[in-house]
Design an enzyme around this catalytic site. Structure first.
Site, PDB file in Angstrom:
ATOM      1  N   PHE A 252       0.805  -1.218   0.000  1.00  0.00           N
ATOM      2  CA  PHE A 252       0.000   0.000   0.000  1.00  0.00           C
ATOM      3  C   PHE A 252       0.839   1.269   0.000  1.00  0.00           C
ATOM      4  O   PHE A 252       0.431   2.317   0.481  1.00  0.00           O
ATOM      5  CB  PHE A 252      -1.051  -0.013   1.118  1.00  0.00           C
ATOM      6  CG  PHE A 252      -2.279  -0.759   0.676  1.00  0.00           C
ATOM      7  CD1 PHE A 252      -2.261  -2.134   0.611  1.00  0.00           C
ATOM      8  CD2 PHE A 252      -3.405  -0.086   0.247  1.00  0.00           C
ATOM      9  CE1 PHE A 252      -3.346  -2.847   0.132  1.00  0.00           C
ATOM     10  CE2 PHE A 252      -4.505  -0.775  -0.239  1.00  0.00           C
ATOM     11  CZ  PHE A 252      -4.476  -2.158  -0.293  1.00  0.00           C
ATOM     12  N   CYS A 263     -15.112   0.794  -1.768  1.00  0.00           N
ATOM     13  CA  CYS A 263     -14.905   0.769  -0.308  1.00  0.00           C
ATOM     14  C   CYS A 263     -14.200   2.010   0.237  1.00  0.00           C
ATOM     15  O   CYS A 263     -14.772   2.739   1.052  1.00  0.00           O
ATOM     16  CB  CYS A 263     -14.114  -0.475   0.066  1.00  0.00           C
ATOM     17  SG  CYS A 263     -14.928  -1.971  -0.480  1.00  0.00           S
TER      18      CYS A 263
HETATM   19  C1  UGA Z   1     -10.275  -2.695   0.226  1.00  0.00           C
HETATM   20  C2  UGA Z   1      -9.385  -3.283   1.338  1.00  0.00           C
HETATM   21  O1  UGA Z   1      -8.062  -3.503   0.833  1.00  0.00           O
HETATM   22  C3  UGA Z   1      -9.962  -4.612   1.863  1.00  0.00           C
HETATM   23  O2  UGA Z   1      -9.164  -5.081   2.946  1.00  0.00           O
HETATM   24  C4  UGA Z   1     -11.383  -4.349   2.344  1.00  0.00           C
HETATM   25  O3  UGA Z   1     -11.996  -5.551   2.800  1.00  0.00           O
HETATM   26  C5  UGA Z   1     -12.208  -3.793   1.195  1.00  0.00           C
HETATM   27  O4  UGA Z   1     -11.611  -2.559   0.730  1.00  0.00           O
HETATM   28  C6  UGA Z   1     -13.610  -3.530   1.684  1.00  0.00           C
HETATM   29  O5  UGA Z   1     -13.800  -2.651   2.517  1.00  0.00           O
HETATM   30  O6  UGA Z   1     -14.532  -4.291   1.328  1.00  0.00           O
HETATM   31  P1  UGA Z   1     -10.575  -3.169  -2.412  1.00  0.00           P
HETATM   32  O7  UGA Z   1     -11.486  -1.978  -2.405  1.00  0.00           O
HETATM   33  O8  UGA Z   1     -10.988  -4.409  -3.111  1.00  0.00           O
HETATM   34  O9  UGA Z   1     -10.254  -3.606  -0.881  1.00  0.00           O
HETATM   35  O10 UGA Z   1      -9.224  -2.702  -3.098  1.00  0.00           O
HETATM   36  P2  UGA Z   1      -7.703  -2.405  -2.681  1.00  0.00           P
HETATM   37  O11 UGA Z   1      -6.843  -3.466  -3.226  1.00  0.00           O
HETATM   38  O12 UGA Z   1      -7.578  -2.095  -1.251  1.00  0.00           O
HETATM   39  O13 UGA Z   1      -7.434  -1.075  -3.529  1.00  0.00           O
HETATM   40  C7  UGA Z   1      -8.181   0.122  -3.301  1.00  0.00           C
HETATM   41  C8  UGA Z   1      -7.681   1.240  -4.169  1.00  0.00           C
HETATM   42  O14 UGA Z   1      -6.403   1.693  -3.742  1.00  0.00           O
HETATM   43  C9  UGA Z   1      -7.532   0.913  -5.651  1.00  0.00           C
HETATM   44  O15 UGA Z   1      -8.038   1.985  -6.405  1.00  0.00           O
HETATM   45  C10 UGA Z   1      -6.034   0.772  -5.848  1.00  0.00           C
HETATM   46  O16 UGA Z   1      -5.638   1.085  -7.145  1.00  0.00           O
HETATM   47  C11 UGA Z   1      -5.508   1.781  -4.841  1.00  0.00           C
HETATM   48  N1  UGA Z   1      -4.133   1.490  -4.346  1.00  0.00           N
HETATM   49  C12 UGA Z   1      -3.893   0.372  -3.614  1.00  0.00           C
HETATM   50  C13 UGA Z   1      -3.125   2.400  -4.596  1.00  0.00           C
HETATM   51  O17 UGA Z   1      -3.315   3.445  -5.257  1.00  0.00           O
HETATM   52  N2  UGA Z   1      -1.869   2.143  -4.098  1.00  0.00           N
HETATM   53  C14 UGA Z   1      -1.590   1.028  -3.374  1.00  0.00           C
HETATM   54  O18 UGA Z   1      -0.426   0.864  -2.938  1.00  0.00           O
HETATM   55  C15 UGA Z   1      -2.630   0.126  -3.127  1.00  0.00           C
END
Ligand code: UGA
Length: 442
Positions: A252, A263
């Site tokens: 992250f 989310c």
């Molecule tokens: C997120 C959480 O990671 C889960 O643990 C949680 O259960 C879920 O929300 C929820 O509340 O149901 P998710 O929304 O599927 O999961 O996606 P993520 O993988 O967390 O990514 C979220 C956003 O952050 C994406 O747009 C991604 O591109 C961005 N991101 C992620 C970044 O810009 N940089 C990073 O290092 C990681």
């Protein structure tokens, strides 16, 4: 155990399939007859790797059923999970009307002769929702009904939901009595993961606090990226260096266009709203949101600076989904980016491995946009390639093919998928996030 899940959306369906996979008998309920009809025919309404196989297998084994009848689910389930949507309201607070409706329906259909039932909130909700669910069941339920209430947040990520559910890094549930906690322990006994049993309020807070912390990490690294751009440092090296500290961790910390999805944006707003209503305005999270919004504007201005004007410029856009391995475009930063470029008159040819259909349906993309047949034809005659989603196949793309197809070899990469030095050597002008642009031939 006999488990019922009310709400067969992303969380309900994946959780139900995984509970069946570990041996429980699961009934999934949804009030949308079209969705249930699809599932009964073996069709899966969402794209999630591995889900279709799991559903087919467990339906065939008789452990997974679908119905539109809440009464049927309440009767069969010893444990009843609520997994309905909790959408944001205009002011950022959470619309809990679907949760309230399910709690009422459970109360109105439960029969005291069916024995002790546990009603579990799985949807992401503000702290103190469990108390309201318990009050609702008491108020509308029959005399003598014995029930417990639990909060059991999910931590699954779209795109790897099955693995997250079957091999979780932790299981959290909150209850107010031992009898309910024992039932929850039995539900999770087939899983090999550390269990944290808390009170209901702490479990509810854990979910909002976890998502907010992850969003905070993203906004933090994006701010550092801005300083890198101004100082000549390289954000990838900086993230590597700070992530090597075990206390911080590398995950992250990927700088980019900011977070999106169904989310984070909603949960951060909700946590700000609940903290305000509890008398502690969470100022830090307001900053997290502001940084996230400004990250996209900053990227658009970078493209504008280079192209001078968007009007009549042919732009290839790779990525529509809010992240890789999903067709979900809710709150997708890629969609917002497309909207901004379209509103300034750009002519976009878009491509995404999974999200083209969802983008057409829900993306609200108006203006000069077409959807390419494949990743490379998307580039034909383009003056710039903009990468908005972190799909692996974008990072592995054939650079010679990119050069051949484009009018100018010019890439704006919002996800830092390429090595800038390599691209410069290939004669491609490359702009990314938190790293100095390298002009071809440099
Ligand atoms: C997120 C959480 O990671 C889960 O643990 C949680 O259960 C879920 O929300 C929820 O509340 O149901 P998710 O929304 O599927 O999961 O996606 P993520 O993988 O967390 O990514 C979220 C956003 O952050 C994406 O747009 C991604 O591109 C961005 N991101 C992620 C970044 O810009 N940089 C990073 O290092 C990681």
């Amino acid at each position: 155990m006999n488990l019922t899940i009310i709400g067969t959306g992303y969380v309900g369906l994946t959780t139900g399939a995984c509970f069946a996979e570990v041996g429980h008998d699961v009934t999934c309920v949804d009030n949308n007859p079209d969705k249930i009809a699809m599932l009964l025919k073996g069709e899966i309404p969402i794209y999630e790797p591995g889900l279709a196989e799991l559903v087919t297998k467990n339906v065939a084994a008789g452990r997974l059923k679908f119905t539109t009848s809440t009464a049927e689910g309440v009767e069969s389930g010893e444990v009843i999970f609520i997994a309905v949507p909790t959408p944001p309201m205009e002011d950022g607070s959470v619309d809990l009307s679907f949760i309230e409706k399910v709690a009422r329906e459970v109360a109105e259909t439960v029969n005291p002769e069916q024995g002790f039932k546990v009603v579990v909130d799985k949807s992401t909700v503000p702290v103190k929702t469990g108390q309201k669910v318990a009050e609702t069941i008491k108020r509308y339920g029959p005399k003598g009904v014995e029930f417990g209430v639990a909060s059991n947040p999910e931590f699954l990520r779209e795109g790897c939901a099955i693995d997250d559910l079957l091999n979780p890094d932790r299981i959290v549930f909150g209850t107010h009595d031992e009898r309910t906690a024992d039932v929850m322990r039995r539900v999770y006994s087939p899983f090999n993961a550390p269990v944290l049993a808390t009170d209901v309020e702490s479990a509810e807070l854990i979910k909002h606090a976890a998502n907010s912390f992850l969003a905070l990490k993203i906004s933090y690294i994006n701010s550092v990226a801005r300083i890198c751009e101004k100082s000549g440092a390289d954000i990838e090296m900086v993230a590597e260096g700070i992530g090597m500290d075990e206390r911080i961790g590398r995950s992250f910390l990927n700088a980019g266009l900011g977070y999106g999805g169904s989310c984070f944006p909603k949960d951060i707003k909700a946590f700000i709203s609940i903290s305000e209503s509890l008398g502690y305005p969470f100022e830090l999270l307001k900053q997290v949101e502001e940084i996230n919004d400004s990250q996209l504007d900053h990227f658009v201005s970078k493209i504008r600076e280079c192209l001078w004007v968007f009007r009549e410029k042919k732009i290839a856009l790779w990525g529509l989904a809010f992240k890789q391995n999903t067709d979900d475009v809710r709150e997708s930063v890629a969609i917002k980016l497309a909207q901004k470029m379209l509103s300034e008159g750009a002519s976009i040819s878009a491509w995404d491995p999974e999200a083209v259909e969802t983008a057409k349906k829900f993306g609200n993309l108006e203006g000069d946009i077409t959807y390419a047949e494949d990743q490379y034809s998307c580039l034909d005659g383009a003056e710039a390639l903009v990468i908005a989603t972190e799909w692996e196949q974008f990072g592995n793309a054939d650079l010679a093919e990119i050069k051949k197809r484009m009018r100018n070899p010019l890439i704006f990469d919002g996800r830092n998928l390429f090595d800038p030095v390599n691209l410069a050597q290939q004669g491609i002008e490359y702009h990314s996030v938190g790293r100095e642009p390298i002009k071809s031939g440099a």
